[in-house]
Design a protein around this motif. Structure first.
Motif, short mmCIF file in Angstrom:
data_model
loop_
_atom_site.label_atom_id
_atom_site.label_comp_id
_atom_site.label_asym_id
_atom_site.label_seq_id
_atom_site.Cartn_x
_atom_site.Cartn_y
_atom_site.Cartn_z
N THR A 94 0.65 -1.21 0.12
CA THR A 94 -0.38 0.41 -0.52
C THR A 94 1.11 1.01 0.03
OG1 THR A 94 -1.98 -0.86 1.21
CG2 THR A 94 -2.02 1.47 1.21
N ILE A 95 2.00 1.08 0.87
CA ILE A 95 2.84 2.43 1.18
C ILE A 95 3.78 2.33 -0.01
CG2 ILE A 95 4.12 3.63 2.37
CD1 ILE A 95 2.79 2.09 5.04
N GLN A 96 3.92 1.30 -0.45
CA GLN A 96 5.36 1.86 -1.51
C GLN A 96 4.18 2.43 -2.79
OE1 GLN A 96 7.75 -1.22 -1.86
NE2 GLN A 96 8.19 -1.37 -4.46
N PHE A 97 3.28 1.74 -2.85
CA PHE A 97 2.40 1.62 -4.51
C PHE A 97 2.23 3.74 -4.56
CE2 PHE A 97 -1.46 1.90 -6.94
CZ PHE A 97 -1.29 1.70 -7.82
N CYS A 98 1.78 4.03 -3.35
CA CYS A 98 1.21 5.40 -3.08
C CYS A 98 1.98 6.56 -2.98
CB CYS A 98 0.20 5.22 -1.58
SG CYS A 98 -1.48 4.21 -2.26
N LEU A 99 3.59 6.19 -2.75
CA LEU A 99 4.61 6.69 -2.97
C LEU A 99 5.20 6.69 -3.73
CD1 LEU A 99 6.35 8.82 -0.42
CD2 LEU A 99 7.85 6.16 -0.03
N GLY A 100 4.86 5.77 -4.56
CA GLY A 100 6.03 5.33 -5.51
C GLY A 100 5.59 6.38 -7.15
N LEU A 101 3.55 6.40 -6.98
CA LEU A 101 3.04 6.98 -7.49
C LEU A 101 3.02 8.20 -6.92
CD1 LEU A 101 0.42 6.82 -9.83
CD2 LEU A 101 -0.55 6.79 -8.26
N LEU A 102 3.31 9.01 -6.18
CA LEU A 102 3.17 9.87 -5.39
C LEU A 102 4.65 10.92 -6.02
CD1 LEU A 102 2.36 12.45 -4.15
CD2 LEU A 102 3.66 11.87 -2.39
N LEU A 103 5.45 10.14 -6.35
CA LEU A 103 6.91 10.40 -6.47
C LEU A 103 7.06 10.52 -7.88
CD1 LEU A 103 9.22 8.39 -4.53
CD2 LEU A 103 9.14 10.99 -3.90
N ALA A 104 6.33 9.63 -8.57
CA ALA A 104 6.27 9.81 -10.44
C ALA A 104 5.56 10.44 -11.12
CB ALA A 104 5.27 8.66 -10.43
N VAL A 105 4.09 11.38 -10.18
CA VAL A 105 3.68 12.48 -10.84
C VAL A 105 4.22 13.52 -10.73
CG1 VAL A 105 1.36 14.06 -9.84
CG2 VAL A 105 1.63 11.74 -10.80
N LEU A 106 5.20 13.89 -8.98
CA LEU A 106 5.47 15.19 -9.21
C LEU A 106 6.99 15.55 -10.41
CD1 LEU A 106 5.94 14.50 -5.25
CD2 LEU A 106 4.83 16.54 -6.77
N LEU A 107 7.59 13.99 -10.39
CA LEU A 107 8.62 14.11 -10.73
C LEU A 107 8.29 13.85 -12.67
CD1 LEU A 107 11.44 12.12 -9.18
CD2 LEU A 107 10.64 14.24 -9.14
N ASN A 108 7.38 13.72 -12.67
CA ASN A 108 7.32 13.91 -14.02
C ASN A 108 6.69 15.23 -15.37
OD1 ASN A 108 6.20 12.23 -16.79
ND2 ASN A 108 4.30 12.79 -16.33
N THR A 109 6.32 16.50 -13.92
CA THR A 109 6.56 17.84 -14.42
C THR A 109 7.89 18.01 -14.40
OG1 THR A 109 6.74 18.31 -11.72
CG2 THR A 109 4.04 17.74 -12.39
#
Length: 313
Positions: A94-109
């Motif tokens: 749960t945490i790794q999935f959500c945190l990985g998604l959040l980091l990807a969204v931020l670093l895709n900008t």
């Protein structure tokens, strides 16, 4: 007269067997290094094998499974290890999935220095488990470690990895997420970079907000990456045990099934190497772990398959 023609993909006659002949070496190697050991483990699970040369191996039938699941205090400890394995899997996934998604969204900008941040977040993935564990053992050192020092600023104190089993178990979850969130982030980033920019531009023209862009464009088209990360996180966390070995060793109240297999097979259930090598019993435990991973992975795969049909059909 009607002439019937056939299309041959490779050739006619014996030459059509060429692809099969080319695949045979690789298939044979796969049987040797993957299927062979798995079958041997299944056979050993019905014996009292120790792995020590010269000691006879006796056939026990289902005795190892009976002891592992139903007999006395040991079976209760094993069931508790099974429960901890599921808890570990739930929180890590749960945490790794959500945190990985959040980091990807931020670093895709178009964030300044995003390449450096991507490198920093991915760097733990390339470290070996031993290095990851030793870094965190020093980081969490109760007597002067960085985290202990920061805790002292606000009047807190903790034994961290050497404290209560629940506390040590929670810290292993933290380290597991830190060590693997980078690969989750990279898979999400790869999925995001396949989404055409024209879709975002069209949605912005229609007045879509940032959240609407994510919900209606990014999230549906990210389905292959979502499914891949979901399955990898589940299977990886169910099989994890190396960090437990490096960080806290074999301690009551902290074992997971993967570490239980190693400890029983190589005589480390007392916290140090001993002569009690029970590799037949460990093989039975590994088969139990395999069945757990198989059942959960099949259920997860069925879930993501339905989700994929929903978004991509």
């Amino acid at each position: 007269m009607k002439i019937v023609t056939r299309d041959y993909l490779f050739a006619r006659g014996w030459k059509s067997a060429a692809p099969i002949l080319l695949l045979l070496p690789g298939f044979g190697l796969y049987l040797l290094i993957a299927v062979g050991p798995s079958l041997a483990t299944a056979v050993y699970s019905f014996t009292d094998a120790t792995g020590i040369r010269g000691i006879a191996i006796n056939w026990l039938g289902f005795e190892n499974y009976d002891e592992f699941l139903f007999r006395g205090a040991a079976s209760r400890d094993n069931i508790a290890a099974l429960r901890r394995t599921l808890i570990f899997c739930f929180f890590v996934t749960t945490i790794q999935f959500c945190l990985g998604l959040l980091l990807a969204v931020l670093l895709n900008t178009r964030l300044r220095g995003r390449t450096i941040f991507r490198t920093i977040f991915f760097m733990p993935v390339i470290l070996g488990v031993a290095i990851q564990g030793l870094i965190w053992k020093l980081f969490l050192l109760p007597g002067g470690g960085p985290v202990a020092e920061m805790f002292s600023w606000i009047g807190w104190s903790s034994e961290f990895l050497g404290g209560q089993p629940r506390q040590a178990f929670a810290w292993v979850i933290v380290v597991q997420i830190w060590a693997n969130v980078g690969i989750t982030m990279v898979i999400f980033l790869a999925g995001m970079q396949t989404i055409p920019e024209s879709l975002y531009e069209a949605a912005r023209i229609d007045g879509a907000s940032g959240w609407q862009l994510f919900r209606n464009v990014t999230w549906p088209l990210l389905t292959p990456a979502v499914n891949t990360n979901f399955l990898l996180n589940i299977v990886g966390s169910l099989q994890a045990w190396q960090l437990f070995l490096v960080l806290i060793g074999y301690r009551p109240g902290t074992q997971v099934l993967g570490y239980l297999v190693f400890a029983e097979g190589f005589g480390q259930t007392s916290g140090s190497v001993s002569s009690a090598f029970r590799q037949g019993y460990a093989a039975a435990a590994s088969i139990a772990l395999f069945m757990l991973v198989l059942i959960i992975a099949l259920a997860a795969n069925a879930f993501v398959s339905r989700r994929e049909k929903k978004y991509l059909s």
